[in-house]
Enzyme design. Structure first.
Site, PDB file in Angstrom:
ATOM      1  N   SER A   1       6.125  23.085 -14.803  1.00  0.00           N
ATOM      2  CA  SER A   1       5.031  22.286 -14.246  1.00  0.00           C
ATOM      3  C   SER A   1       3.665  22.733 -14.752  1.00  0.00           C
ATOM      4  O   SER A   1       3.423  22.733 -15.949  1.00  0.00           O
ATOM      5  CB  SER A   1       5.106  22.314 -12.729  1.00  0.00           C
ATOM      6  OG  SER A   1       4.202  21.386 -12.188  1.00  0.00           O
ATOM      7  N   HIS A   2       2.811  23.179 -13.847  1.00  0.00           N
ATOM      8  CA  HIS A   2       1.423  23.503 -14.204  1.00  0.00           C
ATOM      9  C   HIS A   2       1.249  24.985 -14.560  1.00  0.00           C
ATOM     10  O   HIS A   2       0.137  25.429 -14.783  1.00  0.00           O
ATOM     11  CB  HIS A   2       0.528  23.144 -13.030  1.00  0.00           C
ATOM     12  CG  HIS A   2       1.081  23.643 -11.733  1.00  0.00           C
ATOM     13  ND1 HIS A   2       2.112  22.996 -11.081  1.00  0.00           N
ATOM     14  CD2 HIS A   2       0.808  24.734 -11.021  1.00  0.00           C
ATOM     15  CE1 HIS A   2       2.434  23.684 -10.008  1.00  0.00           C
ATOM     16  NE2 HIS A   2       1.657  24.744  -9.937  1.00  0.00           N
TER      17      HIS A   2
ATOM     18  N   ASP B   1      -0.944  17.191 -15.222  1.00  0.00           N
ATOM     19  CA  ASP B   1      -0.563  18.596 -15.401  1.00  0.00           C
ATOM     20  C   ASP B   1       0.457  18.789 -16.528  1.00  0.00           C
ATOM     21  O   ASP B   1       0.782  17.850 -17.262  1.00  0.00           O
ATOM     22  CB  ASP B   1      -0.042  19.186 -14.089  1.00  0.00           C
ATOM     23  CG  ASP B   1       1.334  18.667 -13.734  1.00  0.00           C
ATOM     24  OD1 ASP B   1       1.644  17.523 -14.107  1.00  0.00           O
ATOM     25  OD2 ASP B   1       2.117  19.397 -13.095  1.00  0.00           O
TER      26      ASP B   1
ATOM     27  N   ASP C   1       3.712  18.966 -16.885  1.00  0.00           N
ATOM     28  CA  ASP C   1       4.865  18.074 -17.028  1.00  0.00           C
ATOM     29  C   ASP C   1       4.569  16.638 -16.601  1.00  0.00           C
ATOM     30  O   ASP C   1       5.483  15.815 -16.531  1.00  0.00           O
ATOM     31  CB  ASP C   1       6.069  18.629 -16.253  1.00  0.00           C
ATOM     32  CG  ASP C   1       5.817  18.687 -14.766  1.00  0.00           C
ATOM     33  OD1 ASP C   1       4.653  18.890 -14.361  1.00  0.00           O
ATOM     34  OD2 ASP C   1       6.777  18.517 -13.983  1.00  0.00           O
TER      35      ASP C   1
ATOM     36  N   ASP D   1       3.412  15.195 -13.709  1.00  0.00           N
ATOM     37  CA  ASP D   1       3.631  14.587 -12.392  1.00  0.00           C
ATOM     38  C   ASP D   1       2.417  14.656 -11.459  1.00  0.00           C
ATOM     39  O   ASP D   1       2.366  13.949 -10.469  1.00  0.00           O
ATOM     40  CB  ASP D   1       4.907  15.134 -11.715  1.00  0.00           C
ATOM     41  CG  ASP D   1       4.894  16.629 -11.526  1.00  0.00           C
ATOM     42  OD1 ASP D   1       3.913  17.288 -11.933  1.00  0.00           O
ATOM     43  OD2 ASP D   1       5.886  17.153 -10.970  1.00  0.00           O
ATOM     44  N   ARG D   2       1.435  15.506 -11.768  1.00  0.00           N
ATOM     45  CA  ARG D   2       0.247  15.564 -10.901  1.00  0.00           C
ATOM     46  C   ARG D   2      -0.889  14.719 -11.483  1.00  0.00           C
ATOM     47  O   ARG D   2      -0.900  14.423 -12.674  1.00  0.00           O
ATOM     48  CB  ARG D   2      -0.244  17.009 -10.777  1.00  0.00           C
ATOM     49  CG  ARG D   2       0.717  17.895 -10.026  1.00  0.00           C
ATOM     50  CD  ARG D   2       0.120  19.277  -9.780  1.00  0.00           C
ATOM     51  NE  ARG D   2       1.033  20.050  -8.930  1.00  0.00           N
ATOM     52  CZ  ARG D   2       0.736  21.198  -8.357  1.00  0.00           C
ATOM     53  NH1 ARG D   2      -0.457  21.725  -8.550  1.00  0.00           N
ATOM     54  NH2 ARG D   2       1.613  21.825  -7.591  1.00  0.00           N
TER      55      ARG D   2
ATOM     56  N   LYS E   1       6.878  12.632  -8.372  1.00  0.00           N
ATOM     57  CA  LYS E   1       5.498  12.187  -8.363  1.00  0.00           C
ATOM     58  C   LYS E   1       5.117  11.843  -9.796  1.00  0.00           C
ATOM     59  O   LYS E   1       5.772  12.292 -10.734  1.00  0.00           O
ATOM     60  CB  LYS E   1       4.590  13.228  -7.733  1.00  0.00           C
ATOM     61  CG  LYS E   1       4.651  14.593  -8.345  1.00  0.00           C
ATOM     62  CD  LYS E   1       3.991  15.616  -7.411  1.00  0.00           C
ATOM     63  CE  LYS E   1       4.206  17.013  -7.912  1.00  0.00           C
ATOM     64  NZ  LYS E   1       4.487  17.973  -6.860  1.00  0.00           N
TER      65      LYS E   1
HETATM   66  C1  G1P Z   1       2.632  23.386  -4.018  1.00  0.00           C
HETATM   67  C2  G1P Z   1       1.960  22.247  -3.290  1.00  0.00           C
HETATM   68  C3  G1P Z   1       2.997  21.242  -2.843  1.00  0.00           C
HETATM   69  C4  G1P Z   1       3.806  20.764  -4.048  1.00  0.00           C
HETATM   70  C5  G1P Z   1       4.396  21.965  -4.773  1.00  0.00           C
HETATM   71  C6  G1P Z   1       5.109  21.557  -6.056  1.00  0.00           C
HETATM   72  O1  G1P Z   1       3.524  24.053  -3.149  1.00  0.00           O
HETATM   73  O2  G1P Z   1       1.219  22.704  -2.178  1.00  0.00           O
HETATM   74  O3  G1P Z   1       2.367  20.165  -2.209  1.00  0.00           O
HETATM   75  O4  G1P Z   1       4.845  19.919  -3.639  1.00  0.00           O
HETATM   76  O5  G1P Z   1       3.352  22.883  -5.116  1.00  0.00           O
HETATM   77  O6  G1P Z   1       4.260  20.887  -6.954  1.00  0.00           O
HETATM   78  P1  G1P Z   1       3.154  25.412  -2.345  1.00  0.00           P
HETATM   79  O7  G1P Z   1       2.726  26.404  -3.387  1.00  0.00           O
HETATM   80  O8  G1P Z   1       1.995  25.072  -1.444  1.00  0.00           O
HETATM   81  O9  G1P Z   1       4.385  25.775  -1.585  1.00  0.00           O
HETATM   82 ZN    ZN Z   2       4.051  19.274 -12.386  1.00  0.00          ZN
END
Ligand code: G1P
Ligand code: ZN
Length: 538
Positions: A108-109, A272, A274, A276-277, A371
Site C-alpha cells: 500500500s502506502h 497512494d 497501490d 486505493d486511497r 477502496k
Molecule cells: C489505517 C486506517 C484504516 C484503513 C487501514 C488500511 O488503519 O486508519 O482506516 O482501513 O489503515 O488502509 P489503522 O492503522 O488505523 O489500523
Molecule cells: Zn493502499
C-alpha cells in the site's frame, strides 16, 4: 522439515507485509504462496489474477508465483503487463473475468525499494480481500508447511501482451488499465468531463511515482482530454522516487504546494502506492475524506452509475457523521462499521450499501470490493462537470445545507507499545465515572469501547475504539493503529457539529480546541506517549 518462516505471525486481511529483505530469504515467498493455495479448494483449471503496485521485487515475485500456481493446477493466470495492477483494478479484473481469485503484490502506502516494504495478499472471487476465515487458514497452513510445488519452467516476458505458457498453465499478459478504464466509462459521464477540460478546466493529479500514473494518464489525459502534464509524478518507480506514497497533506506536499499557488489548478488529487486511497483538493482548499464521502453521496444522482439511487452508505466508526446526515435526508441507511475496509464487503455483497468510506482517505462503491482512489477523483470530476462550481463552493453549499462536521485526527506514531496500551486501559477504567459528567458546556452522553455486530453474518468485533460522546453530538475517539510497523500508533479523532453557517468557516483545530484539551486531560497523552504534539495532524 518445516520451512515456515511465519511462526507467531497472525495474518490480517491486508495480507503479509514485511521488509523486502525478508521476502528475499530462500523459500519464504514460495512457502507463503503454497500456504495460500493449500488453504483453497477446487481451483483446478481455474483462473488466477496476479499483479502489483510496481514496487521493488514485484516482477521477481510474480515469476515465482506463476510457477507455483502452475504446479498447483491453476488453468490460467491473468497478469498485468510489466506485473502492474492497482489494487482496485485487480479487484475489477477478478470480477469481470470471473476469476477464482487473485494475488496482489503491494505494501500500500509504505515506502518501497530494496530496503523498503513488500507485501502479498489474496483476494477472493468477489474481488475483495480474503475474509478472516481464509487468512486464518493461510496462517495455519504456513505453520505446518513442509513442501511446495513449483513448475520447472523459464521466466516469461512480462512486457509482452498476449498468451504464453508456464508449464501446463496458460498465462495471459493483459493491459492493466483497459478493464478498469472500461468500468469507469460505464460509471461516469466521460463526455461531460471531457467537455469540462475542453472548456479550460485545469487539474493536477499526483500519482506519487506509484501505480496510478499509467491509469491516470490513460483516463485523464488520453480519454478525458485533461491538458498534458495534469498528471504529475506519473511514472511508477520501484522505490516511488524515494517518497512515501501516502496521499495526505504531509506526504503529498508537491501537490499541496501546486494547489496553494494563486494560479493553482482548479482541482487537485492524489492516490497512494497501490491506488486505493485518494486525497481531494480545491484551490487552496482541502476536502476532508469524511466530507468527501458525504458530498459524493449527496451528489450521486448527478452521476450516471449512481443516478438510480443509493441502497445505503457505510462509514467506519471514527469517520465523521457527515455522511449520516446525507443518508437521513435521502431516507437510506447509514452503517457504522469498525475501522478497516473488510467490514464493508458483506454490506456491499448483500446490496445494503452502494457507497462506503473511511476518514483515512479511503472511498469506494459496489463497483469493486476495494477502496478506489481514481474512482473518487472521477466521481468528483463528474460532479464538477455538472455543477460548474468550484470545489470550495460545493463544500460550502454542502455545509450550509447539512451543517458542518468539524473533524480532525491526531496521530502519535511510533510510541512505546506498552505505554500506549496503558493509556487505553487507564482511560477505559475511567469510563464508569464519566457518564453524565459536565465538561465546559457539554455533558458526557456515552462512553464505551465500540463493538460491532455484522448485520449479515452476525459476527461480533469487539474493542474497536474508545468513544466519548457528548450531548451536542461532539465526540472524541481513541484507537491504536492495527497497521503500524514500529511500536504503537495512537490515533485520536475529534468531531464537532456546527449547523450555523456563520460559524462554519473557521479553522478546525481552533473549533476543536476544547475537545483536544479535554482529550489530554482525560487520557494524559503527553505523559504516556512522551510527545508534546502529534506526529501527523489531518
Ligand atoms: C489505517 C486506517 C484504516 C484503513 C487501514 C488500511 O488503519 O486508519 O482506516 O482501513 O489503515 O488502509 P489503522 O492503522 O488505523 O489500523
Ligand atoms: Zn493502499
Amino acid at each position: 522439515m518445516n520451512t515456515s518462516p511465519f511462526k507467531g505471525q497472525k495474518l490480517g486481511t491486508s495480507g503479509l507485509r514485511k521488509k523486502v529483505t525478508e521476502f528475499q530469504q530462500p523459500h519464504y515467498l514460495e512457502n507463503f504462496t503454497q500456504s495460500i493455495f493449500n488453504s483453497l479448494d477446487k481451483f483446478q483449471g481455474k483462473t488466477l489474477v496476479i499483479g502489483g503496485d510496481g514496487r521493488y521485487y514485484n516482477k521477481t515475485a510474480i515469476q515465482t508465483i506463476l510457477k507455483i500456481a502452475a504446479a498447483n493446477g491453476f488453468g490460467r493466470a491473468l497478469v498485468g503487463q510489466n506485473g502492474l495492477l492497482s489494487t482496485p483494478a485487480a479487484s475489477a479484473v477478478i470480477r469481470k473475468h470471473k476469476a477464482f481469485g487473485g494475488i496482489i503484490l503491494s505494501a500500500s502506502h509504505n515506502p518501497g525499494g530494496p530496503d523498503g516494504d513488500f507485501g502479498i495478499k489474496y483476494n477472493i472471487s468477489n474481488g475483495g480481500p480474503a475474509p478472516e476465515k481464509v487468512t486464518d487458514a493461510i496462517y495455519e497452513h504456513s505453520q505446518k508447511i513442509t513442501e511446495y510445488h513449483r513448475t520447472d519452467a523459464p521466466d516469461i516476458d512480462l512486457s509482452q501482451l498476449g498468451k504464453t505458457q508456464v508449464g501446463e498453465m496458460t498465462v495471459e499478459i493483459i493491459d492493466p488499465v483497459a478493464d478498469y478504464a472500461e468500468l469507469m466509462e460505464q460509471l461516469f459521464d466521460f463526455e461531460k468531463i471531457k467537455a469540462l477540460f475542453q472548456s479550460g478546466f485545469t487539474m493536477r493529479f499526483d500519482a506519487m511515482h506509484a501505480i496510478t500514473g499509467p491509469y491516470a494518464k490513460v483516463i485523464l489525459e488520453d480519454k478525458l482530454a485533461a491538458p498534458a502534464g495534469s498528471v504529475m509524478n506519473g511514472v511508477p518507480l520501484e522505490d516511488f522516487g524515494g517518497g512515501h506514497p501516502d496521499p495526505n497533506l504531509t506526504y503529498a506536499s508537491d501537490l499541496v504546494d501546486a494547489m496553494s499557488d494563486m494560479n493553482a489548478p482548479k482541482f487537485g488529487a492524489a492516490s497512494d502506492g497501490d491506488g486505493d486511497r485518494n486525497m481531494i483538493l480545491g484551490q487552496r482548499f482541502f476536502v476532508t475524506p469524511s466530507d468527501s464521502l458525504a458530498i459524493l453521496a449527496a451528489n450521486a444522482h448527478l452521476v450516471p452509475g449512481y443516478k438510480g439511487g443509493l441502497a445505503g452508505i457505510a462509514r467506519s466508526m471514527p469517520t465523521s457523521a457527515a455522511a449520516d446526515r446525507v443518508a437521513e435526508a435521502l431516507g437510506i441507511n447509514c452503517f457504522e462499521t469498525p475501522t478497516g475496509w473488510k467490514f464493508f464487503g458483506n454490506l456491499l455483497d448483500a446490496d445494503k450499501v452502494t457507497l462506503c468510506g473511511e476518514e483515512s482517505f479511503g472511498t469506494g462503491s459496489n463497483h469493486v470490493r476495494e477502496k478506489d482512489g481514481l474512482w473518487a477523483v472521477l466521481f468528483w470530476l463528474n460532479i464538477l462537470a455538472v455543477r460548474q462550481e468550484s470545489v470550495a463552493k460545493i463544500v460550502a453549499e454542502h455545509w450550509a445545507k447539512y451543517g458542518r462536521n468539524f473533524y480532525s485526527r491526531h496521530d502519535y506514531e511510533g510510541v512505546d507499545a506498552q505505554q500506549a496500551q496503558a493509556l487505553m486501559e487507564k482511560l477505559s477504567n475511567k469510563f464508569s465515572q464519566l457518564k453524565g459528567q459536565i465538561f465546559g458546556a457539554d455533558i458526557v452522553d456515552y462512553c464505551d469501547d465500540f463493538s460491532y455486530t455484522d448485520p449479515i453474518d452476525k459476527s461480533i468485533s469487539k474493542n474497536q475504539g474508545l468513544r466519548i460522546g457528548f450531548d451536542d453530538d461532539s465526540r472524541i475517539v481513541f484507537r491504536l493503529s492495527g497497521t503500524g510497523t514500529e511500536g504503537a500508533t495512537l490515533r485520536v479523532y475529534f468531531e464537532l457539529f456546527e449547523a450555523d453557517v456563520a460559524k462554519q468557516n473557521i479553522d478546525a483545530q481552533i473549533v476543536l480546541a476544547d475537545l483536544i484539551n479535554l482529550a489530554e486531560e482525560l487520557a494524559e497523552i503527553k505523559k504516556y506517549t512522551g510527545r508534546e504534539k502529534p506526529s501527523v495532524i489531518t
